[in-house]
Design an enzyme around this catalytic site. Structure first.
Site, PDB file in Angstrom:
ATOM      1  N   ASP A 121      37.245  42.150  34.658  1.00  0.00           N
ATOM      2  CA  ASP A 121      38.180  42.128  35.777  1.00  0.00           C
ATOM      3  C   ASP A 121      38.969  43.430  35.719  1.00  0.00           C
ATOM      4  O   ASP A 121      39.871  43.582  34.903  1.00  0.00           O
ATOM      5  CB  ASP A 121      39.103  40.901  35.625  1.00  0.00           C
ATOM      6  CG  ASP A 121      40.267  40.909  36.603  1.00  0.00           C
ATOM      7  OD1 ASP A 121      40.438  41.909  37.322  1.00  0.00           O
ATOM      8  OD2 ASP A 121      41.003  39.908  36.635  1.00  0.00           O
ATOM      9  N   HIS A 135      44.304  36.623  34.417  1.00  0.00           N
ATOM     10  CA  HIS A 135      44.832  36.211  35.715  1.00  0.00           C
ATOM     11  C   HIS A 135      44.071  34.935  36.117  1.00  0.00           C
ATOM     12  O   HIS A 135      42.911  34.757  35.733  1.00  0.00           O
ATOM     13  CB  HIS A 135      44.537  37.349  36.703  1.00  0.00           C
ATOM     14  CG  HIS A 135      45.101  37.186  38.076  1.00  0.00           C
ATOM     15  ND1 HIS A 135      44.522  36.394  39.029  1.00  0.00           N
ATOM     16  CD2 HIS A 135      46.188  37.742  38.667  1.00  0.00           C
ATOM     17  CE1 HIS A 135      45.221  36.469  40.154  1.00  0.00           C
ATOM     18  NE2 HIS A 135      46.246  37.278  39.963  1.00  0.00           N
ATOM     19  N   GLN A 159      43.406  45.726  37.509  1.00  0.00           N
ATOM     20  CA  GLN A 159      44.563  46.524  37.081  1.00  0.00           C
ATOM     21  C   GLN A 159      44.158  47.771  36.298  1.00  0.00           C
ATOM     22  O   GLN A 159      45.032  48.523  35.873  1.00  0.00           O
ATOM     23  CB  GLN A 159      45.523  45.675  36.229  1.00  0.00           C
ATOM     24  CG  GLN A 159      46.106  44.483  36.944  1.00  0.00           C
ATOM     25  CD  GLN A 159      47.065  44.852  38.078  1.00  0.00           C
ATOM     26  OE1 GLN A 159      47.524  45.986  38.192  1.00  0.00           O
ATOM     27  NE2 GLN A 159      47.356  43.885  38.941  1.00  0.00           N
ATOM     28  N   CYS A 162      50.509  34.644  38.343  1.00  0.00           N
ATOM     29  CA  CYS A 162      49.164  34.049  38.327  1.00  0.00           C
ATOM     30  C   CYS A 162      48.559  34.120  36.926  1.00  0.00           C
ATOM     31  O   CYS A 162      47.355  34.389  36.768  1.00  0.00           O
ATOM     32  CB  CYS A 162      48.226  34.709  39.340  1.00  0.00           C
ATOM     33  SG  CYS A 162      48.809  34.559  41.015  1.00  0.00           S
ATOM     34  N   LYS A 205      44.777  47.494  45.532  1.00  0.00           N
ATOM     35  CA  LYS A 205      45.596  47.887  44.373  1.00  0.00           C
ATOM     36  C   LYS A 205      45.370  49.347  44.006  1.00  0.00           C
ATOM     37  O   LYS A 205      45.955  49.858  43.062  1.00  0.00           O
ATOM     38  CB  LYS A 205      45.269  46.991  43.172  1.00  0.00           C
ATOM     39  CG  LYS A 205      45.688  45.527  43.377  1.00  0.00           C
ATOM     40  CD  LYS A 205      45.510  44.749  42.098  1.00  0.00           C
ATOM     41  CE  LYS A 205      45.486  43.245  42.306  1.00  0.00           C
ATOM     42  NZ  LYS A 205      46.800  42.670  42.594  1.00  0.00           N
TER      43      LYS A 205
HETATM   44  N1  7TS Z   1      42.844  40.053  38.364  1.00  0.00           N
HETATM   45  C1  7TS Z   1      43.954  40.724  38.031  1.00  0.00           C
HETATM   46  C2  7TS Z   1      44.081  41.290  36.643  1.00  0.00           C
HETATM   47  C3  7TS Z   1      44.970  40.875  38.979  1.00  0.00           C
HETATM   48  O1  7TS Z   1      46.069  41.566  38.650  1.00  0.00           O
HETATM   49  C4  7TS Z   1      44.814  40.323  40.274  1.00  0.00           C
HETATM   50  C5  7TS Z   1      45.916  40.372  41.288  1.00  0.00           C
HETATM   51  C6  7TS Z   1      43.621  39.682  40.580  1.00  0.00           C
HETATM   52  C7  7TS Z   1      42.662  39.554  39.595  1.00  0.00           C
HETATM   53  C8  7TS Z   1      43.333  39.149  41.925  1.00  0.00           C
HETATM   54  O2  7TS Z   1      43.169  40.207  42.823  1.00  0.00           O
HETATM   55  P1  7TS Z   1      42.964  39.956  44.374  1.00  0.00           P
HETATM   56  O3  7TS Z   1      43.018  41.308  44.986  1.00  0.00           O
HETATM   57  O4  7TS Z   1      41.644  39.292  44.550  1.00  0.00           O
HETATM   58  O5  7TS Z   1      44.102  39.075  44.803  1.00  0.00           O
HETATM   59  N2  7TS Z   1      47.204  40.464  40.719  1.00  0.00           N
HETATM   60  C9  7TS Z   1      48.370  40.311  41.378  1.00  0.00           C
HETATM   61  C10 7TS Z   1      49.599  40.499  40.745  1.00  0.00           C
HETATM   62  O6  7TS Z   1      49.740  40.847  39.582  1.00  0.00           O
HETATM   63  N3  7TS Z   1      50.575  40.265  41.635  1.00  0.00           N
HETATM   64  O7  7TS Z   1      50.024  39.926  42.801  1.00  0.00           O
HETATM   65  C11 7TS Z   1      48.642  39.946  42.657  1.00  0.00           C
END
Ligand code: 7TS
Length: 422
Positions: free
Chosen positions: A215, A138, A218, A379, A241
């Site tokens: 990371d 990401h 997910q 992303c 999430k």
């Molecule tokens: N890393 C991964 C693997 C992610 O899926 C996401 C967000 C992030 C980092 C960033 O997370 P945040 O909570 O700091 O924003 N992924 C997604 C997505 O797949 N669709 O919207 C956000």
């Protein structure tokens, strides 16, 4: 991730033992109607919906407990401080961290990775060094490292994938060398669902003395994440999430690294003493939590983790795998639909393209039927480039999604195919 996906699904009371309809009733938003349709929410990789128990604790906190923490010597402040610190212990138990002190509250995955990059990364990386990431990342596990690399004169190296979206472990081994100073990997790909063999990859990096940042945005919501079993050096995930609030996330780090890391932000709450000449910082975790934190968020996250543990993370993983298996079968039968990401180890993320329609058109059409998916590059632009597409449509499933919902999405997709073929 279990092997139960091969079994037939019996109604919604499936063999993983979950009563999904009872579970759905705990998520008030799922009863919503969108454009005169029942609401089908399959955008869970972006954010999950919240159970009533999480909504309730947020409400109760602001109704009954609100005060700032770690400073006021009064009743509510002490209560709020206790609740915040209890939430830290709750997280530590959930991820099996050796100590709650290794749990740092951040805004989310993005902030957690930036924190590690700007403190540990800057401290460790020098000109000519290499930072190793993968094609699956990401943007939030690419850009923070590029910022450090640029500042320090280091180089980003990338582990390739095969056409299924599986990391090339031979290439990984070959890329690990004496210039590699940090490995940063996503545990599960948000765009195509690949589950990365983190334990094995940590072991190999550690054999060469290289720390690994994971990371877990997910993975934490979908599988057991045990810090001592993974043995990673840092692990980051987002509350929103995993059924928790937005604006709260977790950075876990190994004691040996956190001890010597400089602060990320300066301000109140992270100091021992301040004079105009010299400031002394707190030990971790306080050192990394400058300013008033998201107190309600931490309590909401603890409630979300209670919810997950009440259901059981293994049951969640088994159920989601069954839903993924069913959805893969249903979607595969649609004329002109191509699934991207066919790794044998996959989380419940189904990315696809249609011959006839652009991903954005797909999501606009599905929205007319009350179905929420995500479309675009997710992303993960470098991954899209590797897969030869500019974007995909993505259905990502959670514990409250049913077979009926999968059928509805598949029916809607068939309608799109018919519409564009006319
Ligand atoms: N890393 C991964 C693997 C992610 O899926 C996401 C967000 C992030 C980092 C960033 O997370 P945040 O909570 O700091 O924003 N992924 C997604 C997505 O797949 N669709 O919207 C956000």
């Amino acid at each position: 991730m279990t092997e139960s996906s091969q079994t037939a699904l019996g109604g919604n009371r499936i063999e993983s033992g979950l009563d999904v309809h009872a579970l759905r009733a705990r998520f008030p938003i799922l009863a919503k109607r969108i454009r005169d349709n029942s609401f089908v929410y399959v955008d869970n990789a972006a954010t999950t919906q919240k159970p009533q128990s999480v909504i309730d604790v947020l409400n109760e906190y602001y109704t009954d407990q609100n005060a700032n923490i770690h400073r006021g010597i009064h009743y509510l402040s002490e209560q709020a401080t206790e609740a915040y610190e209890e939430a830290r212990c709750r997280v530590a138990r959930f991820i099996n961290a050796p100590s709650e002190r290794q749990v740092i509250f951040v805004r989310g995955t993005t902030e957690g990775i930036n924190l590690v990059a700007q403190t540990f990364g800057r401290q460790r990386i020098r000109s000519g060094d290499e930072i190793l990431i993968s094609t699956l990342e990401h943007h939030s596990n690419i850009v923070p490292w590029q910022l450090v690399a640029e500042a320090q004169g280091a180089v980003i190296k990338v582990i390739p994938i095969d056409d299924r979206g599986v990391l090339d472990l031979e290439a990984y081994r070959a890329l690990l060398n004496e210039r590699t100073r940090i490995v940063a990997l996503s545990h599960v790909s948000n765009a195509i669902g690949t589950v990365v063999p983190i334990v094995e990859m940590c072991r190999e990096a550690h054999q060469k003395g290289i720390p690994v940042v994971v990371d877990g945005a997910q993975s934490a919501p979908h599988m057991k994440v045990d810090m001592q079993a993974l043995d990673c050096d840092f692990f980051v995930f987002s509350g929103h999430k995993i059924f928790g609030p937005t604006g709260i996330g977790v950075l876990y780090g190994k004691d040996e690294w956190l001890r010597d890391m400089p602060p990320y932000e300066g301000g109140g709450g992270m100091i021992q003493s301040v004079t105009f000449e010299k400031t002394r910082f707190l030990e971790f975790p306080g050192r990394f939590e400058a300013g008033t934190p998201h107190i309600a968020g931490s309590i909401g996250l603890a409630a979300a983790l209670d919810f997950v543990e009440e259901i059981g993370i293994d049951k969640i993983a088994a159920y989601e795998e069954e839903i993924l298996h069913y959805a893969t079968e249903q979607f595969s039968s649609i004329d002109g639909l191509r699934i991207l990401g066919t790794a044998p180890q996959k989380a419940a993320v189904l990315s696809f393209v249609l011959d006839e329609a652009h991903p954005h058109d797909i999501s606009t059409f599905l929205d007319q039927d009350g179905i929420a998916i995500r479309a675009g590059h997710h992303c993960a632009q470098p991954l899209m480039k590797r897969l030869g597409v500019s974007g995909t449509a993505r259905a990502s499933f959670s514990i409250y999604n049913t077979r009926e919902e999968v059928d509805k999405v598949a029916d809607s997709l068939r309608k799109i195919v018919r519409f564009f073929k006319r």
